[in-house]
Motif scaffolding. Structure first.
Motif, PDB file in Angstrom:
ATOM      1  N   ARG A 198       0.842  -1.198   0.000  1.00  0.00           N
ATOM      2  CA  ARG A 198       0.000   0.000   0.000  1.00  0.00           C
ATOM      3  C   ARG A 198       0.872   1.242   0.000  1.00  0.00           C
ATOM      4  O   ARG A 198       1.690   1.438   0.902  1.00  0.00           O
ATOM      5  N   LEU A 199       0.684   2.070  -1.013  1.00  0.00           N
ATOM      6  CA  LEU A 199       1.439   3.318  -1.138  1.00  0.00           C
ATOM      7  C   LEU A 199       0.503   4.497  -0.904  1.00  0.00           C
ATOM      8  O   LEU A 199      -0.557   4.589  -1.515  1.00  0.00           O
ATOM      9  N   HIS A 200       0.908   5.383  -0.011  1.00  0.00           N
ATOM     10  CA  HIS A 200       0.118   6.564   0.332  1.00  0.00           C
ATOM     11  C   HIS A 200       0.561   7.765  -0.504  1.00  0.00           C
ATOM     12  O   HIS A 200       1.747   7.922  -0.817  1.00  0.00           O
ATOM     13  N   TYR A 201      -0.415   8.611  -0.827  1.00  0.00           N
ATOM     14  CA  TYR A 201      -0.075   9.870  -1.498  1.00  0.00           C
ATOM     15  C   TYR A 201      -1.103  10.942  -1.170  1.00  0.00           C
ATOM     16  O   TYR A 201      -2.271  10.647  -0.881  1.00  0.00           O
ATOM     17  N   VAL A 202      -0.639  12.175  -1.199  1.00  0.00           N
ATOM     18  CA  VAL A 202      -1.498  13.357  -1.107  1.00  0.00           C
ATOM     19  C   VAL A 202      -1.908  13.735  -2.521  1.00  0.00           C
ATOM     20  O   VAL A 202      -1.089  13.681  -3.451  1.00  0.00           O
ATOM     21  N   ASP A 203      -3.157  14.130  -2.700  1.00  0.00           N
ATOM     22  CA  ASP A 203      -3.670  14.522  -4.022  1.00  0.00           C
ATOM     23  C   ASP A 203      -4.640  15.678  -3.796  1.00  0.00           C
ATOM     24  O   ASP A 203      -5.805  15.478  -3.464  1.00  0.00           O
ATOM     25  N   GLU A 204      -4.149  16.896  -3.959  1.00  0.00           N
ATOM     26  CA  GLU A 204      -4.931  18.098  -3.682  1.00  0.00           C
ATOM     27  C   GLU A 204      -5.077  18.931  -4.961  1.00  0.00           C
ATOM     28  O   GLU A 204      -4.255  18.852  -5.868  1.00  0.00           O
ATOM     29  N   GLY A 205      -6.117  19.763  -4.983  1.00  0.00           N
ATOM     30  CA  GLY A 205      -6.360  20.614  -6.134  1.00  0.00           C
ATOM     31  C   GLY A 205      -7.248  19.935  -7.164  1.00  0.00           C
ATOM     32  O   GLY A 205      -7.621  18.763  -7.025  1.00  0.00           O
ATOM     33  N   PRO A 206      -7.619  20.662  -8.226  1.00  0.00           N
ATOM     34  CA  PRO A 206      -8.547  20.115  -9.224  1.00  0.00           C
ATOM     35  C   PRO A 206      -7.961  18.917  -9.958  1.00  0.00           C
ATOM     36  O   PRO A 206      -6.825  18.948 -10.419  1.00  0.00           O
ATOM     37  N   ARG A 207      -8.751  17.831 -10.059  1.00  0.00           N
ATOM     38  CA  ARG A 207      -8.249  16.595 -10.664  1.00  0.00           C
ATOM     39  C   ARG A 207      -8.006  16.734 -12.166  1.00  0.00           C
ATOM     40  O   ARG A 207      -7.256  15.940 -12.744  1.00  0.00           O
ATOM     41  N   ASP A 208      -8.637  17.717 -12.806  1.00  0.00           N
ATOM     42  CA  ASP A 208      -8.459  17.850 -14.252  1.00  0.00           C
ATOM     43  C   ASP A 208      -7.328  18.814 -14.608  1.00  0.00           C
ATOM     44  O   ASP A 208      -7.076  19.069 -15.785  1.00  0.00           O
ATOM     45  N   ALA A 209      -6.620  19.334 -13.605  1.00  0.00           N
ATOM     46  CA  ALA A 209      -5.503  20.238 -13.869  1.00  0.00           C
ATOM     47  C   ALA A 209      -4.225  19.438 -14.116  1.00  0.00           C
ATOM     48  O   ALA A 209      -4.092  18.285 -13.696  1.00  0.00           O
ATOM     49  N   ALA A 210      -3.282  20.044 -14.814  1.00  0.00           N
ATOM     50  CA  ALA A 210      -1.990  19.394 -15.036  1.00  0.00           C
ATOM     51  C   ALA A 210      -1.303  19.179 -13.694  1.00  0.00           C
ATOM     52  O   ALA A 210      -1.253  20.086 -12.859  1.00  0.00           O
ATOM     53  N   PRO A 211      -0.748  18.003 -13.459  1.00  0.00           N
ATOM     54  CA  PRO A 211      -0.220  17.685 -12.127  1.00  0.00           C
ATOM     55  C   PRO A 211       1.164  18.258 -11.861  1.00  0.00           C
ATOM     56  O   PRO A 211       2.007  18.356 -12.755  1.00  0.00           O
ATOM     57  N   LEU A 223       0.152  25.827  -4.044  1.00  0.00           N
ATOM     58  CA  LEU A 223       0.131  25.335  -5.419  1.00  0.00           C
ATOM     59  C   LEU A 223      -1.269  24.877  -5.810  1.00  0.00           C
ATOM     60  O   LEU A 223      -1.736  25.128  -6.926  1.00  0.00           O
ATOM     61  N   ALA A 224      -1.986  24.224  -4.886  1.00  0.00           N
ATOM     62  CA  ALA A 224      -3.362  23.820  -5.167  1.00  0.00           C
ATOM     63  C   ALA A 224      -4.271  25.044  -5.302  1.00  0.00           C
ATOM     64  O   ALA A 224      -5.147  25.090  -6.182  1.00  0.00           O
ATOM     65  N   ALA A 225      -4.044  26.055  -4.446  1.00  0.00           N
ATOM     66  CA  ALA A 225      -4.858  27.272  -4.518  1.00  0.00           C
ATOM     67  C   ALA A 225      -4.648  28.015  -5.830  1.00  0.00           C
ATOM     68  O   ALA A 225      -5.537  28.745  -6.288  1.00  0.00           O
ATOM     69  N   ALA A 226      -3.481  27.827  -6.441  1.00  0.00           N
ATOM     70  CA  ALA A 226      -3.200  28.470  -7.724  1.00  0.00           C
ATOM     71  C   ALA A 226      -3.799  27.701  -8.898  1.00  0.00           C
ATOM     72  O   ALA A 226      -3.611  28.088 -10.053  1.00  0.00           O
ATOM     73  N   GLY A 227      -4.514  26.609  -8.606  1.00  0.00           N
ATOM     74  CA  GLY A 227      -5.228  25.887  -9.651  1.00  0.00           C
ATOM     75  C   GLY A 227      -4.542  24.639 -10.150  1.00  0.00           C
ATOM     76  O   GLY A 227      -4.989  24.045 -11.146  1.00  0.00           O
ATOM     77  N   HIS A 228      -3.481  24.207  -9.479  1.00  0.00           N
ATOM     78  CA  HIS A 228      -2.750  23.020  -9.894  1.00  0.00           C
ATOM     79  C   HIS A 228      -3.230  21.788  -9.129  1.00  0.00           C
ATOM     80  O   HIS A 228      -3.626  21.880  -7.962  1.00  0.00           O
TER      81      HIS A 228
END
Length: 298
Positions: free
Chosen positions: A35-48, A69-74
């Motif tokens: 099991r690998l954990h990750y953070v995933d914040e911001g819009p899912r359709d934005a470039a990662p 970075l998430a607040a900036a739309g990423h």
């Protein structure tokens, strides 16, 4: 393979780390699913934007990067490498190899089917991240590289030699204190505790103990051939590449010029050295966030 999993309550009182947990199972030949954990914040359709940590840290290292970075739309992703953070931790040092780490992260990357990635990598985040770029160059749009390198059997300096010797000889591997020692500023007691949180006792530290001896710094070391093949790909990578090294890092701070020389996409970019030590994310988070944001076209 015995696999340890840090109890969730070890992370219950972390400050400045409010992020939802995401998990996938990753596999490579000869190992069970982990099991690998990750953070995933911001819009899912934005470039990662992919933030890769190294030794002996985890995604907590990027707690001051993720919100702005998430607040900036990423879309901002920060995984925990196997053996670190909230990810599973094989209990034996023999369970860890450089190639397994690359394979685990390759599985994660392809499962999420990430494309048009901006990569920020430091320390082992670069040793693994640059291998991902070499393996999947079409998935990456640009690279921001800090205090890391991809060795191919050469000694990278006395600073690394000293760190490797210390990491193997110290009777207790105190991750929080190690990170504190790699910063210009003094970490708070809460921050030190957060870096210790993934490792309730020495049994959980096999990956952290093993990482320093996996760096291929002698010609007969494992992964020299694989890193050489990766360099052959990176020497054709002509998308934008920026280096921003902490110049007070006595271990890796001198290696930015090699990256600039060897990767075509680094030519003509506004490279910089910043007032930081090895863990530049702790010393200069605001400056690094600004560099990442400015490097991505509007």
């Amino acid at each position: 393979m015995q696999v340890l999993r840090t109890p969730d309550n070890a992370f219950a009182d972390l400050r400045d780390y409010p992020f939802a947990a995401h998990y996938v199972e990753v596999e490579t030949q000869g190992t069970p699913a982990l099991r690998l954990h990750y953070v995933d914040e911001g819009p899912r359709d934005a470039a990662p934007i992919l933030l890769l940590h190294g030794e002996p840290t985890w995604s907590y290292l990027y707690r001051k990067f993720i919100p702005p970075l998430a607040a900036a739309g990423h879309r901002v992703l920060a995984p925990d490498l196997i053996g670190f953070g909230k990810s599973d931790k094989p209990a034996s040092r023999d369970d860890y190899s450089y190639e397994r780490h690359v394979a685990w992260m390759s599985d994660w990357l392809t499962q999420l089917d990430l494309n048009n990635i901006t990569l920020f990598c430091q320390d082992w985040g670069g040793l693994i991240g640059l291998r991902l770029v070499a393996a999947f160059p079409d998935r990456f749009a640009r690279l921001v590289i800090s205090n890391t390198y991809l060795p191919v059997g050469e000694n990278i300096g006395p600073g690394f030699d000293g760190w490797r010797a210390f990491s193997q000889a110290t009777p207790e591997f105190k991750s929080g204190r190690i990170v504190d020692g790699g910063c210009n500023r003094a970490l708070t007691s809460a921050e030190i505790a957060a870096y210790d949180a993934p490792f309730p006792d020495e049994n959980f530290k096999a990956g952290a103990r093993q990482f320093p001896v996996l760096v291929p710094v002698t010609p007969d070391h494992l992964s020299v051939a694989e890193n050489s093949a990766a360099w052959a790909q990176l020497e054709r990578f002509d998308k934008p590449v920026l280096t921003c090294f902490g110049h007070q890092d006595k271990v890796l701070g001198h290696l930015d010029t090699e990256i600039q020389r060897r990767i075509p996409g680094a030519k003509g970019q506004p490279h910089c050295r910043i007032d930081a030590s090895h863990f530049c994310q702790e010393d200069q988070p605001e400056q690094l966030v600004a560099l990442i944001r400015n490097f991505i076209p509007a």
